[in-house]
Design a protein around this motif. Structure first.
Motif, mmCIF file in Angstrom:
data_model
loop_
_atom_site.group_PDB
_atom_site.id
_atom_site.type_symbol
_atom_site.label_atom_id
_atom_site.label_comp_id
_atom_site.label_asym_id
_atom_site.label_seq_id
_atom_site.Cartn_x
_atom_site.Cartn_y
_atom_site.Cartn_z
ATOM 1 N N ARG A 328 -9.645 48.745 -42.840
ATOM 2 C CA ARG A 328 -9.765 49.789 -41.820
ATOM 3 C C ARG A 328 -10.750 50.813 -42.351
ATOM 4 N N GLY A 409 -13.433 41.823 -36.138
ATOM 5 C CA GLY A 409 -12.897 43.177 -36.040
ATOM 6 C C GLY A 409 -13.094 43.762 -34.662
ATOM 7 N N SER A 421 -11.616 54.400 -35.347
ATOM 8 C CA SER A 421 -11.697 53.598 -36.570
ATOM 9 C C SER A 421 -12.156 52.193 -36.215
ATOM 10 N N ASN A 423 -11.148 48.299 -37.290
ATOM 11 C CA ASN A 423 -10.142 47.465 -37.942
ATOM 12 C C ASN A 423 -10.604 46.014 -37.895
#
Length: 740
Positions: A328, A409, A421, A423
């Motif tokens: 992350r 991701g 963010s 991830n």
């Protein structure tokens, strides 16, 4: 007093109720008349003063009202002379006196404002001084009584009434402002006190000895003590973590720092201990030192943190079992990883701690330089489209080797669409890449062998087709030559004797005519024979028969000549040839298929021959090309005729046509175009048209070698080009280009 009330409410006239010696009863009249007279005198004095100083509209309005009241009172006195009611007369006089006093007070209140008009210059100067004094007083919230008394003494020391009035007005305004300021400050203090008492956080004021000087309601509620109980206690009574011996050091440290935020435990009255977060401030007020502490119960937060720690441990345990690395990173990109699992060490050789916040090395530093820009482009596009991304790229292992990884991701967004963010997960695919490379290599080898086999098969097919064509043409040429030779002898005999037979028959017919002329009456037997054979008809038809026989012999001779020219068994070398003769000979052979027969209409041939020189070529082979192209056009027109006949439109306006056009493209090449108006062909069929054994005709009607052999004859034997252009529903055109 009772006697006065009796007289007051008596219905008798005043003259009858009061005798000549009733002096006490006249006291009320005397009091009210005196007050009225005093009011009138005040108004008279004001009128005299205003007459001398100037005029004012409001003053005159007051005078008008006063005189109106005075007139009404006088009229009432006149009325009571004939209708004497004591209580009514007294009430009217009292009302008149009260109104007069009120109006006199209004006039006195208006006097300073009116007086201000007489001394404008003095007032302006005094107002400036008053404003300056008011501005200075705005910076002072408390005014001592001594200063106010001094100003009052200055007011009484004024020389004139105007100065005193203005000074009094200024002092009144200043006093009212200060009173209002004090009220606002008191309201703020009350509001602040109310907010502190109702605050959700516990608030404590602590003295230098550690005792509580003030506690709010939240402190009492959280600790289960009353305010009085807490004010008799110290910090050490509610904080088991804070020993008394450390209080002096705590006071000195906090005095130096000013503020501190700590987490401790509080002990309630009933022995329950709970965690709190305390913010303590060291304050000084009026030469004394205090500590103000704000305490917040964080039991729920601690419970949530413990739950989160448990969940995080579960998550870490789950992530550590994944064959890869889970990460992350913040919105700044993969250079600022907030978390990456320990699986990255097995992939890159570096521990996960190296890439965390404040990293020893940034994660992009181990990405292969050739893949960095590609990765950023893919991720930026995925963020813009809010879609997940899948990337395959290379990482540089700590030992210097290059490893392939696959990354998948997705970006997380807030309600405003901003990136929170990224991830994703990273998987090692080096072994898979090696297997894929090996598979691709084997596939390349297999494809190469397949291509070689296809080339060999194609060459084999071409060789086979060429052999079949050569054998076929050789057999066909020998057969055609033999047939032509065998037919040529009897045909030559017939053709050579027809002219003689014709002459002999004409001579005999002339002899018969002479007999009929000189012996018009023959014997009965001869006459019967003439009638039986129909001599007249036979005479006319016999010459026609001989003419038809001659035409047939000519036709047979032409066919034989065409067969000999078409076969050309002696064409082992190129010779100068007239291509138009080859085309005409081919059409002559195909004449039977061009004419109308049964349900098929006649195929019209349109010739557009240009000026062509003699071409050095293999004439027999080019004749075979013409034969194949024209035969295919005839078959296509027959299929088109069947489709037109079956269609709903009927196709009455459609006529089957073959167009043959020759032209010189330039000084070095000529072109022969053979076109039909059949149904055409699709692009897929056209692309495979010259492949050996490819045919669209039914079984037994075509071998699929005609166009392949024709292409080989034109392209290889004559260094030319054979092309096809077709449009579905319109027709097909073949173009033969041959260099001179």
């Amino acid at each position: 007093m009772q006697e006065q009330l009796t007289i007051f409410f008596s219905p008798l006239a005043v003259s009858s109720a009061l005798g000549c010696n009733a002096v006490p009863e006249l006291r009320l009249y005397a009091v009210f008349d005196s007050l009225t007279a005093l009011a009138y005198c005040s108004i008279a004095l004001s009128l005299v003063y205003f007459t001398r100083q100037g005029s004012h509209r409001r003053i005159f309005r007051v005078f008008a009202v006063v005189f109106f009241v005075w007139g009404a009172a006088k009229l009432t006195e006149v009325w009571t002379l004939w209708h004497s009611i004591y209580w009514l007369s007294v009430t009217l006089k009292a009302t008149s006196a009260l109104i007069s006093l009120l109006l006199a007070a209004v006039a006195l209140a208006l006097m300073p404002k009116a007086l201000a008009e007489s001394g404008f210059n003095q007032r302006e100067k005094f107002q400036q001084q008053s404003l300056k004094q008011v501005e200075e007083n705005q910076h002072q919230h408390d005014i001592e009584k001594g200063e106010l008394g001094k100003q009052l003494s200055d007011f009484y020391a004024s020389d004139t009434i105007v100065d005193r009035a203005l000074a009094l007005n200024s002092l009144n305004q200043q006093l009212e402002k200060e009173i209002a300021d004090r009220q606002r400050i008191e309201e703020k203090l009350q509001l602040t006190q109310f907010a502190i008492d109702r605050s959700a956080d516990a608030i404590f004021w602590i003295g230098p000895d550690g005792k509580f000087l003030y506690v709010n309601d939240a402190a009492c509620t959280s600790l289960a003590y009353s305010a009085a109980e807490l004010l008799s206690m110290t910090v050490h009574d509610i904080n088991p973590d804070f020993p008394q011996t450390a209080w002096s050091l705590h006071w000195k440290v906090l005095k130096r720092c000013g503020s501190v935020n700590i987490e401790v435990h509080h002990l309630t009255k009933y022995g329950r201990i709970f965690p709190v977060e305390i913010t303590i401030n060291h304050l000084e007020f009026n030469g004394k030192e205090y500590q103000c502490a704000f305490a917040r119960d964080i039991s729920e937060r601690k419970r949530i943190e413990a739950t989160l720690r448990e969940r995080e441990e579960e998550f870490r345990s789950l992530v550590s079992s994944i064959p890869g690395a889970v990460y992350r990173c913040s919105a700044a990109g993969r250079s600022s990883l907030t978390f990456i699992s320990s699986g990255i060490e097995a992939i890159s050789g570096y521990p996960a701690a190296n890439f965390m916040q404040k990293p020893v090395q940034a994660f992009p530093s181990i990405v292969h330089p050739d893949d960095a820009e590609y990765i950023e482009t893919i991720i930026d596009r995925a963020i813009k489209t809010k879609q997940p991304y899948i990337i395959e790229y290379r990482l540089i292992h700590c030992d210097g080797n290059v490893r392939w990884v696959a990354e998948k991701g997705q970006a997380l967004f807030n309600a405003d669409g901003e990136v929170l963010s990224l991830n994703g997960a990273i998987f090692d695919m080096t072994e898979r890449k090696a297997a894929e490379d090996a598979l691709r290599l084997s596939e390349a080898i297999a494809n190469n062998r397949t291509q070689q086999l296809e080339i060999a098969l194609k060459e084999l097919r071409e060789t086979q087709a060429h052999l079949i064509h050569t054998e076929k043409m050789s057999s066909l040429g020998q057969m055609v030559a033999g047939v032509a030779h065998e037919i040529n002898n009897p045909v030559s005999f017939i053709y050579g004797n027809i002219s003689y037979a014709t002459q002999y028959i004409r001579d005999l017919l002339q002899l018969v005519e002479l007999y009929q002329k000189h012996y018009p009456q023959p014997v009965v037997e001869i006459q019967q024979c003439i009638d039986n054979i129909d001599l007249e008809f036979m005479t006319e038809d016999l010459l026609k028969i001989l003419s038809s026989m001659k035409m047939g012999a000519d036709r047979i001779r032409e066919i034989v000549l065409s067969l000999r020219n078409f076969s050309r068994l002696d064409d082992s070398v190129k010779k100068l040839t007239n291509l138009h003769e080859g085309i005409d000979n081919t059409l002559l052979i195909l004449h039977n298929k061009l004419r109308a027969r049964g349900d098929y209409p006649e195929i019209k041939i349109i010739k557009d021959y240009g000026q062509l020189p003699l071409i050095e070529c293999y004439a027999g082979q080019l004749n075979q090309v013409f034969m194949n192209l024209l035969s295919n056009s005839i078959d296509a027109l027959e299929d088109a005729c069947n489709q037109k006949r079956r269609s709903a439109a009927g196709g009455d306006d459609w006529k089957p046509t073959i167009s043959i056009r020759t032209e010189a493209l330039n000084e070095n090449s000529i072109c022969i175009r053979i076109a039909d108006n059949a149904i055409g062909m699709t692009e897929d069929v056209r692309s495979r048209l010259f492949d050996p054994f490819f045919t669209t005709k039914p079984m037994g009607k075509g071998t699929g070698l005609g166009l392949a052999i024709s292409y080989r004859i034109v392209a290889e034997k004559h260094a030319g080009a054979l092309s096809c252009r077709s449009t579905v529903g319109e027709g097909t055109e073949f173009a033969i280009e041959i260099p001179l």
